[in-house]
Design a protein around this motif. Structure first.
Motif, PDB file in Angstrom:
ATOM      1  N   PRO A 253      20.668 -53.196  64.884  1.00 45.13           N
ATOM      2  CA  PRO A 253      20.923 -54.597  64.481  1.00 45.13           C
ATOM      3  C   PRO A 253      19.945 -55.107  63.423  1.00 45.13           C
ATOM      4  CG  PRO A 253      20.994 -54.377  66.869  1.00 45.13           C
ATOM      5  CD  PRO A 253      20.496 -53.072  66.340  1.00 45.13           C
ATOM      6  N   TYR A 254      18.720 -54.578  63.404  1.00 46.50           N
ATOM      7  CA  TYR A 254      17.755 -55.019  62.391  1.00 46.50           C
ATOM      8  C   TYR A 254      18.188 -54.579  60.997  1.00 46.50           C
ATOM      9  CZ  TYR A 254      13.385 -55.582  59.814  1.00 46.50           C
ATOM     10  OH  TYR A 254      12.444 -55.947  58.882  1.00 46.50           O
ATOM     11  N   GLY A 257      20.864 -56.785  59.942  1.00 47.03           N
ATOM     12  CA  GLY A 257      20.315 -58.077  59.540  1.00 47.03           C
ATOM     13  C   GLY A 257      19.731 -58.055  58.138  1.00 47.03           C
ATOM     14  N   LYS A 274      22.955 -65.029  55.759  1.00 48.68           N
ATOM     15  CA  LYS A 274      22.696 -64.900  57.190  1.00 48.68           C
ATOM     16  C   LYS A 274      21.282 -64.366  57.403  1.00 48.68           C
ATOM     17  CE  LYS A 274      27.572 -63.859  58.014  1.00 48.68           C
ATOM     18  NZ  LYS A 274      28.540 -62.820  58.450  1.00 48.68           N
ATOM     19  N   LYS A 277      17.020 -64.530  62.357  1.00 55.70           N
ATOM     20  CA  LYS A 277      16.380 -65.651  63.050  1.00 55.70           C
ATOM     21  C   LYS A 277      15.026 -65.251  63.622  1.00 55.70           C
ATOM     22  CE  LYS A 277      20.799 -67.775  64.306  1.00 55.70           C
ATOM     23  NZ  LYS A 277      21.675 -68.213  65.430  1.00 55.70           N
ATOM     24  N   ARG A 295      14.783 -61.398  68.700  1.00 52.02           N
ATOM     25  CA  ARG A 295      15.480 -61.931  67.516  1.00 52.02           C
ATOM     26  C   ARG A 295      16.906 -61.390  67.407  1.00 52.02           C
ATOM     27  NH1 ARG A 295      11.711 -60.592  62.510  1.00 52.02           N
ATOM     28  NH2 ARG A 295      12.972 -62.229  61.517  1.00 52.02           N
ATOM     29  N   CYS A 296      17.306 -60.575  68.338  1.00 58.44           N
ATOM     30  CA  CYS A 296      18.552 -59.825  68.229  1.00 58.44           C
ATOM     31  C   CYS A 296      19.690 -60.470  69.028  1.00 58.44           C
ATOM     32  CB  CYS A 296      18.327 -58.402  68.717  1.00 58.44           C
ATOM     33  SG  CYS A 296      19.800 -57.358  68.612  1.00 58.44           S
ATOM     34  N   SER A 297      20.832 -60.688  68.361  1.00 58.57           N
ATOM     35  CA  SER A 297      21.988 -61.285  69.031  1.00 58.57           C
ATOM     36  C   SER A 297      22.691 -60.283  69.956  1.00 58.57           C
ATOM     37  CB  SER A 297      22.993 -61.791  67.983  1.00 58.57           C
ATOM     38  OG  SER A 297      23.413 -60.723  67.155  1.00 58.57           O
ATOM     39  N   CYS A 298      22.351 -59.001  69.815  1.00 56.03           N
ATOM     40  CA  CYS A 298      22.993 -57.957  70.639  1.00 56.03           C
ATOM     41  C   CYS A 298      22.117 -57.510  71.812  1.00 56.03           C
ATOM     42  CB  CYS A 298      23.306 -56.733  69.776  1.00 56.03           C
ATOM     43  SG  CYS A 298      24.291 -57.076  68.315  1.00 56.03           S
TER      44      CYS A 298
END
Length: 303
Positions: A253-254, A257, A274, A277, A295-298
């Protein structure tokens, strides 16, 4: 493909920390990677990810507060982490050379650029001055500096930012290094000049047969030049692979991002960027598990 190539550098479980008043800061945590001849490796990540500390370790440029806690960096059968300063003087700037982010601070403002390049030939290669000047003019031409005979006697302030970076590249190449480390060499340049410098490095790599390590926070800059990409976060390698894998088959995910935060030409003008965050973690208090999880949405409990 790599099995057929000559391995020039092997980094295994490299762990580097700094002793500060606030305690121990873990800058690099168990990083491992290999570098092969004629290969360009990009190390990507935001500020504080550990990429610059990694390459400073490869150059023996860590400060007194730094401690190499674990790991090996093997170059030509020798472990660079065990080198003394006297050992480093024999290979730093010779076998392993570096291009820094700000070309102006890398050059002597009161010395003509021809002299700054030619002294590499006279000091390292013990060349006569006439031969050194001839080699310097050839090198200036090779890195794309126009009218080298005229420019030879000019000072750094006579040159634009892009041309100064070409001079710094010429100085690094004068020693004919096996490994060229580029620490964000295009950050201070406009996009057009960035593309020219990246293309120049790409051509020189093939002509001279050297390996390149390219440090950047911008994946877009390295998309054309790099064979392999390492993504670092909180001092750790979170993803690595061939350039195409990172751009089209990424898993972390990083990495997603980082790519999502870069504007694209095909994007709608009203489409918002985007950003990732939150803030990078405090490296003096890294918790077990995935450092990116907050910081990860997953993120899940297993992270």
């Amino acid at each position: 493909m790599n099995e057929e190539k000559e391995k020039v550098l092997e980094v295994k479980d490299l762990t580097v920390s700094f002793q500060t008043y606030a305690g121990k800061v873990q800058a690099v945590r168990k990083s491992s990677f290999d570098l092969y001849k004629k290969e360009t490796l990009a190390i990507v990540g935001e500020s504080g990810s550990g990429k610059s500390v990694t390459v400073k370790t490869l150059m023996g440029l860590l400060g007194r507060t730094a401690v190499i806690e674990n790991g090996t960096v093997m170059y030509k059968g020798r472990n660079l982490t065990k080198f003394t300063e006297k050992d480093w003087e024999k290979i730093r700037g010779r076998d392993i050379a570096m291009i820094f982010q700000d070309p102006l601070s890398s050059l002597n403002p009161i010395k003509k650029i021809g002299k700054q390049i030619s002294e590499i030939f006279t000091v390292l290669h013990k060349m006569p001055k006439a031969e050194a000047k001839e080699q310097t003019l050839e090198l200036m031409k090779a890195v794309g500096i126009p009218e080298p005979e005229k420019r030879y006697n000019q000072y750094p302030f006579h040159f634009s930012g892009g041309m100064r970076q070409r001079i710094v590249i010429a100085i690094a190449l004068a020693s004919n290094p096996d490994i060229l480390i580029c620490d964000e060499p295009t950050t201070a340049l406009d996009v057009t000049i960035q593309a020219q410098i990246v293309e120049l490095l790409k051509d020189l790599k093939e002509k001279l047969g050297m390996a390149i390590i390219f440090i950047t926070h911008d994946l877009g800059v390295v998309s054309e030049i790099c064979d392999k990409i390492i993504v670092m976060y909180a001092g750790k390698i979170v993803e690595e692979g061939k350039s195409r894998q990172i751009f089209y088959e990424r898993c972390h995910p990083y990495t997603e991002g980082l790519l999502a935060s870069v504007p694209r030409l095909e994007s709608d003008v009203n489409e918002k960027l985007k950003p990732i965050k939150g803030n990078p973690p405090d490296m003096s208090a890294v918790k077990p598990g995935c450092a990116f999880a907050p910081r990860c949405s997953c993120a899940m409990k297993i992270c």
